[in-house]
Design a protein around this motif. Structure first.
Motif, PDB file in Angstrom:
ATOM      1  N   ARG A   1       0.838  -1.200   0.000  1.00  0.00           N
ATOM      2  CA  ARG A   1       0.000   0.000   0.000  1.00  0.00           C
ATOM      3  C   ARG A   1       0.873   1.249   0.000  1.00  0.00           C
ATOM      4  O   ARG A   1       1.906   1.294   0.644  1.00  0.00           O
TER       5      ARG A   1
ATOM      6  N   LEU B   1       1.528   4.743   1.302  1.00  0.00           N
ATOM      7  CA  LEU B   1       1.163   5.480   2.521  1.00  0.00           C
ATOM      8  C   LEU B   1       1.066   6.988   2.321  1.00  0.00           C
ATOM      9  O   LEU B   1       0.625   7.695   3.218  1.00  0.00           O
TER      10      LEU B   1
ATOM     11  N   PRO C   1      -3.963   9.686   0.177  1.00  0.00           N
ATOM     12  CA  PRO C   1      -4.968   9.886   1.236  1.00  0.00           C
ATOM     13  C   PRO C   1      -5.698   8.609   1.639  1.00  0.00           C
ATOM     14  O   PRO C   1      -5.956   8.382   2.805  1.00  0.00           O
TER      15      PRO C   1
ATOM     16  N   SER D   1      -4.503   5.543   1.190  1.00  0.00           N
ATOM     17  CA  SER D   1      -3.517   4.454   1.226  1.00  0.00           C
ATOM     18  C   SER D   1      -3.781   3.444   0.111  1.00  0.00           C
ATOM     19  O   SER D   1      -4.080   2.289   0.343  1.00  0.00           O
TER      20      SER D   1
ATOM     21  N   ARG E   1       1.840  12.036   7.533  1.00  0.00           N
ATOM     22  CA  ARG E   1       0.752  11.442   6.746  1.00  0.00           C
ATOM     23  C   ARG E   1       0.973   9.941   6.598  1.00  0.00           C
ATOM     24  O   ARG E   1       0.053   9.139   6.780  1.00  0.00           O
TER      25      ARG E   1
ATOM     26  N   SER F   1       0.268   8.123   9.855  1.00  0.00           N
ATOM     27  CA  SER F   1      -1.157   8.019  10.197  1.00  0.00           C
ATOM     28  C   SER F   1      -1.890   7.035   9.294  1.00  0.00           C
ATOM     29  O   SER F   1      -2.915   6.478   9.686  1.00  0.00           O
ATOM     30  N   ASN F   2      -1.377   6.791   8.094  1.00  0.00           N
ATOM     31  CA  ASN F   2      -2.003   5.836   7.175  1.00  0.00           C
ATOM     32  C   ASN F   2      -1.555   4.404   7.419  1.00  0.00           C
ATOM     33  O   ASN F   2      -2.100   3.478   6.832  1.00  0.00           O
ATOM     34  N   ARG F   3      -0.575   4.222   8.276  1.00  0.00           N
ATOM     35  CA  ARG F   3      -0.030   2.890   8.511  1.00  0.00           C
ATOM     36  C   ARG F   3      -0.993   2.046   9.340  1.00  0.00           C
ATOM     37  O   ARG F   3      -1.637   2.545  10.253  1.00  0.00           O
TER      38      ARG F   3
END
Length: 139
Positions: free
Chosen positions: A34, A36, A39, A41, A80, A83-85
């Motif tokens: 994915r 990261l 927005p 992911s 960013r 936070s997407n992880r």
């Protein structure tokens, strides 16, 4: 790290070097890749996305690459990506990473007076939480 790279770029610009610094960030979670920095992911569906060229350079198709020009921008991109992880709580850690993440930093420099070009990449890998399975109660 971003601060050190950008400071070095600034010093080298005084010696007539011009640089481009790009960053990509991705994760491997449940055997899926994915992006990261996107927005939502975005998942990369190409099973052959990771490629190595004849010069030894590694690229990942379908992963965004963003040029960074300053420390604040670099920190925003890292926030960013973080936070997407994928993360979840375990018995040992309230916010355990559940994925492997890879940060790719590419630096390309050109020195016009000597007609010289240099390129390099740094890949940093953060492995998924390493709690012991029995103690963390992960299933």
């Amino acid at each position: 790290l971003a601060k050190q790279v950008l400071e070095s770029v600034g010093r080298m610009q005084l010696q007539e070097w011009s640089y481009r610094v790009d960053v990509s960030c991705m994760e491997v979670y449940n055997d899926r890749l994915r992006d990261l920095l996107e927005p939502a992911s975005r998942e990369v569906t190409d099973m052959n996305a990771i490629k190595h060229d004849a010069d030894g350079r590694t690229s990942v198709s379908g992963i965004s690459s963003v040029q960074i020009t300053g420390l604040e921008q670099a920190m925003q991109l890292l926030a960013r990506a973080s936070s997407n992880r994928a993360s979840n709580s375990t018995a040992m850690n309230s916010v355990s990473s559940r994925s492997h993440s890879i940060l790719m930093l590419r630096v390309c420099g050109t020195h016009a007076p000597s007609n010289t070009s240099l390129a390099g990449a740094l890949c940093l890998v953060d492995l998924a939480g390493s709690e012991r399975l029995a103690r963390s109660q992960v299933e």
